[in-house]
Write a protein that holds these residues in place. Structure first.
Motif, mmCIF file in Angstrom:
data_model
loop_
_atom_site.group_PDB
_atom_site.id
_atom_site.type_symbol
_atom_site.label_atom_id
_atom_site.label_comp_id
_atom_site.label_asym_id
_atom_site.label_seq_id
_atom_site.Cartn_x
_atom_site.Cartn_y
_atom_site.Cartn_z
ATOM 1 N N LEU A 1 18.830 -1.927 -12.461
ATOM 2 C CA LEU A 1 19.663 -1.880 -11.261
ATOM 3 C C LEU A 1 19.272 -0.764 -10.294
ATOM 4 C CD1 LEU A 1 22.164 -3.296 -9.934
ATOM 5 C CD2 LEU A 1 23.470 -1.345 -10.747
ATOM 6 N N LEU A 2 19.185 0.472 -10.764
ATOM 7 C CA LEU A 2 18.939 1.596 -9.861
ATOM 8 C C LEU A 2 17.553 1.518 -9.225
ATOM 9 C CD1 LEU A 2 20.508 4.592 -11.854
ATOM 10 C CD2 LEU A 2 21.556 3.081 -10.141
ATOM 11 N N GLY A 3 16.534 1.092 -9.982
ATOM 12 C CA GLY A 3 15.187 0.980 -9.430
ATOM 13 C C GLY A 3 15.110 -0.044 -8.304
ATOM 14 N N PRO A 4 15.539 -1.293 -8.519
ATOM 15 C CA PRO A 4 15.544 -2.259 -7.414
ATOM 16 C C PRO A 4 16.435 -1.834 -6.254
ATOM 17 C CG PRO A 4 15.705 -3.391 -9.520
ATOM 18 C CD PRO A 4 15.848 -1.927 -9.808
ATOM 19 N N ALA A 5 17.578 -1.193 -6.541
ATOM 20 C CA ALA A 5 18.468 -0.748 -5.468
ATOM 21 C C ALA A 5 17.799 0.320 -4.609
ATOM 22 C CB ALA A 5 19.768 -0.215 -6.056
ATOM 23 N N LEU A 6 17.036 1.213 -5.219
ATOM 24 C CA LEU A 6 16.304 2.225 -4.453
ATOM 25 C C LEU A 6 15.247 1.572 -3.570
ATOM 26 C CD1 LEU A 6 15.717 5.211 -3.861
ATOM 27 C CD2 LEU A 6 14.141 5.200 -5.823
ATOM 28 N N TYR A 7 14.564 0.569 -4.097
ATOM 29 C CA TYR A 7 13.574 -0.146 -3.285
ATOM 30 C C TYR A 7 14.244 -0.801 -2.075
ATOM 31 C CZ TYR A 7 10.791 -4.007 -1.609
ATOM 32 O OH TYR A 7 10.141 -4.895 -0.791
ATOM 33 N N LEU A 8 15.389 -1.434 -2.288
ATOM 34 C CA LEU A 8 16.085 -2.106 -1.189
ATOM 35 C C LEU A 8 16.494 -1.121 -0.099
ATOM 36 C CD1 LEU A 8 18.343 -4.517 -3.271
ATOM 37 C CD2 LEU A 8 16.328 -5.137 -1.925
ATOM 38 N N LEU A 9 16.748 0.114 -0.483
ATOM 39 C CA LEU A 9 17.112 1.129 0.503
ATOM 40 C C LEU A 9 15.900 1.619 1.284
ATOM 41 C CD1 LEU A 9 19.275 3.027 1.715
ATOM 42 C CD2 LEU A 9 18.739 4.638 -0.135
ATOM 43 N N LEU A 10 14.741 1.714 0.633
ATOM 44 C CA LEU A 10 13.557 2.301 1.260
ATOM 45 C C LEU A 10 12.632 1.285 1.903
ATOM 46 C CD1 LEU A 10 12.584 4.963 -1.457
ATOM 47 C CD2 LEU A 10 13.975 5.278 0.596
ATOM 48 N N ARG A 11 12.773 0.012 1.591
ATOM 49 C CA ARG A 11 11.837 -0.989 2.121
ATOM 50 C C ARG A 11 11.932 -1.072 3.649
ATOM 51 N NH1 ARG A 11 14.684 -6.802 0.512
ATOM 52 N NH2 ARG A 11 16.553 -6.545 1.824
ATOM 53 N N PRO A 12 10.834 -1.457 4.307
ATOM 54 C CA PRO A 12 10.867 -1.585 5.773
ATOM 55 C C PRO A 12 11.708 -2.780 6.201
ATOM 56 C CG PRO A 12 8.778 -2.377 4.913
ATOM 57 C CD PRO A 12 9.502 -1.760 3.749
ATOM 58 N N SER A 13 12.156 -2.731 7.431
ATOM 59 C CA SER A 13 12.931 -3.837 7.974
ATOM 60 C C SER A 13 12.076 -5.083 8.069
ATOM 61 C CB SER A 13 13.484 -3.476 9.352
ATOM 62 O OG SER A 13 14.334 -2.349 9.260
ATOM 63 N N LEU A 14 12.725 -6.200 7.956
ATOM 64 C CA LEU A 14 12.020 -7.469 7.975
ATOM 65 C C LEU A 14 11.526 -7.772 9.375
ATOM 66 C CD1 LEU A 14 11.286 -9.910 6.186
ATOM 67 C CD2 LEU A 14 13.383 -10.978 6.977
ATOM 68 N N SER A 15 10.281 -8.258 9.456
ATOM 69 C CA SER A 15 9.692 -8.638 10.732
ATOM 70 C C SER A 15 9.305 -10.102 10.670
ATOM 71 C CB SER A 15 8.447 -7.792 11.028
ATOM 72 O OG SER A 15 7.754 -8.279 12.153
ATOM 73 N N ASP B 1 0.818 -1.215 0.000
ATOM 74 C CA ASP B 1 0.000 0.000 0.000
ATOM 75 C C ASP B 1 0.850 1.262 0.000
ATOM 76 O OD1 ASP B 1 -2.254 -1.548 0.003
ATOM 77 O OD2 ASP B 1 -2.540 -1.480 2.179
ATOM 78 N N LYS B 2 1.968 1.223 0.721
ATOM 79 C CA LYS B 2 2.817 2.413 0.806
ATOM 80 C C LYS B 2 3.918 2.428 -0.250
ATOM 81 C CE LYS B 2 2.162 3.054 5.789
ATOM 82 N NZ LYS B 2 2.827 3.161 7.112
ATOM 83 N N GLY B 3 4.347 1.246 -0.696
ATOM 84 C CA GLY B 3 5.491 1.192 -1.594
ATOM 85 C C GLY B 3 5.184 0.850 -3.029
ATOM 86 N N SER B 4 3.893 0.819 -3.388
ATOM 87 C CA SER B 4 3.531 0.418 -4.750
ATOM 88 C C SER B 4 4.094 1.363 -5.807
ATOM 89 C CB SER B 4 2.003 0.333 -4.879
ATOM 90 O OG SER B 4 1.411 1.583 -4.557
ATOM 91 N N TRP B 5 4.369 2.603 -5.432
ATOM 92 C CA TRP B 5 4.919 3.559 -6.406
ATOM 93 C C TRP B 5 6.320 3.162 -6.866
ATOM 94 C CZ3 TRP B 5 9.394 6.315 -5.269
ATOM 95 C CH2 TRP B 5 9.816 6.276 -3.944
ATOM 96 N N LEU B 6 6.973 2.275 -6.090
ATOM 97 C CA LEU B 6 8.316 1.838 -6.458
ATOM 98 C C LEU B 6 8.307 0.748 -7.528
ATOM 99 C CD1 LEU B 6 10.024 1.746 -2.953
ATOM 100 C CD2 LEU B 6 10.683 3.191 -4.884
ATOM 101 N N LEU B 7 7.150 0.163 -7.802
ATOM 102 C CA LEU B 7 7.094 -0.885 -8.827
ATOM 103 C C LEU B 7 7.482 -0.341 -10.210
ATOM 104 C CD1 LEU B 7 4.002 -3.078 -7.872
ATOM 105 C CD2 LEU B 7 6.429 -3.682 -7.794
ATOM 106 N N PRO B 8 6.879 0.758 -10.690
ATOM 107 C CA PRO B 8 7.345 1.289 -11.981
ATOM 108 C C PRO B 8 8.784 1.788 -11.927
ATOM 109 C CG PRO B 8 5.740 2.781 -10.974
ATOM 110 C CD PRO B 8 5.717 1.523 -10.180
ATOM 111 N N VAL B 9 9.225 2.270 -10.765
ATOM 112 C CA VAL B 9 10.611 2.718 -10.633
ATOM 113 C C VAL B 9 11.568 1.539 -10.762
ATOM 114 C CG1 VAL B 9 12.268 3.858 -9.098
ATOM 115 C CG2 VAL B 9 9.906 4.669 -9.207
ATOM 116 N N SER B 10 11.139 0.356 -10.304
ATOM 117 C CA SER B 10 12.010 -0.825 -10.362
ATOM 118 C C SER B 10 12.275 -1.289 -11.783
ATOM 119 C CB SER B 10 11.385 -1.965 -9.563
ATOM 120 O OG SER B 10 10.173 -2.409 -10.147
ATOM 121 N N LEU B 11 11.559 -0.731 -12.767
ATOM 122 C CA LEU B 11 11.835 -1.046 -14.170
ATOM 123 C C LEU B 11 13.157 -0.451 -14.635
ATOM 124 C CD1 LEU B 11 8.254 -0.502 -15.670
ATOM 125 C CD2 LEU B 11 9.394 -2.688 -15.288
ATOM 126 N N ILE B 12 13.661 0.564 -13.922
ATOM 127 C CA ILE B 12 14.960 1.140 -14.259
ATOM 128 C C ILE B 12 16.037 0.120 -13.898
ATOM 129 C CG2 ILE B 12 16.555 3.043 -13.840
ATOM 130 C CD1 ILE B 12 14.161 4.720 -12.950
#
Length: 327
Positions: A301-315, A288-299
């Motif tokens: 390397l940089l798109g997935p790397a940005l997601y990995l930086l912003l994603r919440p910590s694992l619980s 719900d909060k991170g869905s905007w990163l899906l189109p960004v992840s199409l870039i």
């Protein structure tokens, strides 16, 4: 005619709580086994059961089992429904796996027999230069080729951070780490077999595992930041190259087996990364909060790397889901 419960249940004649119910009126005059068994099928008006159904005697009781003084009523539909339910839960749509397997076979065949191989000696020279096995001889390597080579070294780290632990399989005994290890040498050609065998959801994760290698390294924001910064620097190095450098690189792709195969590897890793971003995002319940990163992840390397930086910590409460909960 015999009165039975519509929903098959196990009802014991001497179940201790039944003695306190005022609505139970057991028959006391029969002594035969059939009469004693009919004693078990009682109408419990104080419980919230489905309406009673009147059926023919041939469908009323399918079997009786006597254990000491306890006779238990069974409905033959119980086993059938349980078998059907287990088949439904164990079923799997193999279409995606078959398509990925065919893709992998086609790739192996293409790179082995159909890809261009006009400059084998030059390929060996380029590989030695990229591995720093050859000293400075005055030859300047193509900047785009150098950038692609270093990006291919970062992709396995990206996929390791996406697949561990949310990309593991709980419904199969196939571990992911051997494929990730091989991907440092084989790229997508080593990862596709695992994608074929992958069966979600991920297994539970212990709290202690999050604090040990390799999860503590892969979940670290420092690792994600270094990955993103390295990717930006490499992409900028290639982007600042002149037009002639890019034309030379594309010429290499048409002639060199080494560069051609590496470029296909880069393209497929970039294409499949958004799916694993989505998988990791939903496993962390952050869609719900991170869905905007899906189109960004199409870039690449940089798109997935940005997601990995912003994603919440694992619980552990997020990842430790049973298959039923995930469905």
């Amino acid at each position: 005619m015999v009165v039975v419960l519509a929903k098959p249940n196990l009802v014991s004649c001497n179940f201790p709580t039944l003695k306190t119910l005022k609505s139970i009126e057991p028959h006391r005059t029969t002594t035969t086994t059939a009469a004693f068994a009919s004693k078990c099928c009682l109408r419990l008006s104080s419980f919230k059961f489905k309406p009673l159904v009147v059926t023919k005697p041939s469908f009323a009781l399918s079997s009786f089992r006597k254990k000491g003084t306890i006779v238990i009523c069974h409905d033959s539909s119980n086993k059938e429904s349980e078998v059907g339910r287990s088949v439904d839960e164990g079923g799997r749509d193999w279409t995606t796996s078959i398509l990925l397997f065919l893709l992998w076979v086609a790739l192996i065949y293409y790179v082995s027999f159909l890809s261009p191989d006009q400059t084998p000696s030059r390929d060996v020279y380029f590989l030695k230069k990229l591995l720093n096995l050859k000293g400075d001889d005055g030859f300047r390597m193509n900047e785009v080729l150098v950038s692609e080579w270093y990006i291919m070294g970062l992709w396995p780290l990206v996929y390791s951070m996406l697949l561990l632990p949310t990309g593991r399989s709980s419904k199969s005994n196939v571990p992911v780490w051997p494929f990730l290890t091989l991907s440092f040498f084989g790229g997508i050609y080593a990862l596709l077999p695992y994608f074929v065998l992958w069966k979600p959801p991920p297994p539970p994760v212990e709290e202690t595992q999050l604090k040990t290698w390799p999860l503590n390294f892969l979940e670290s924001k420092v690792t994600a930041l270094i990955l993103l910064a390295s990717g930006i620097g490499i992409v900028a190095y290639a982007g600042l190259a002149g037009e002639d450098v890019w034309k030379e690189f594309f010429q290499y792709c048409r002639e060199s087996k080494f560069i051609h195969v590496m470029s296909i590897d880069f393209t497929l890793l970039s294409t499949l990364a958004p799916f694993w971003v989505y998988n990791d995002m939903t496993a962390r319940k952050w869609f719900d909060k991170g869905s905007w990163l899906l189109p960004v992840s199409l870039i690449p390397l940089l798109g997935p790397a940005l997601y990995l930086l912003l994603r919440p910590s694992l619980s552990t409460s997020v990842v430790a889901q049973t298959p039923a909960e995930s469905e």
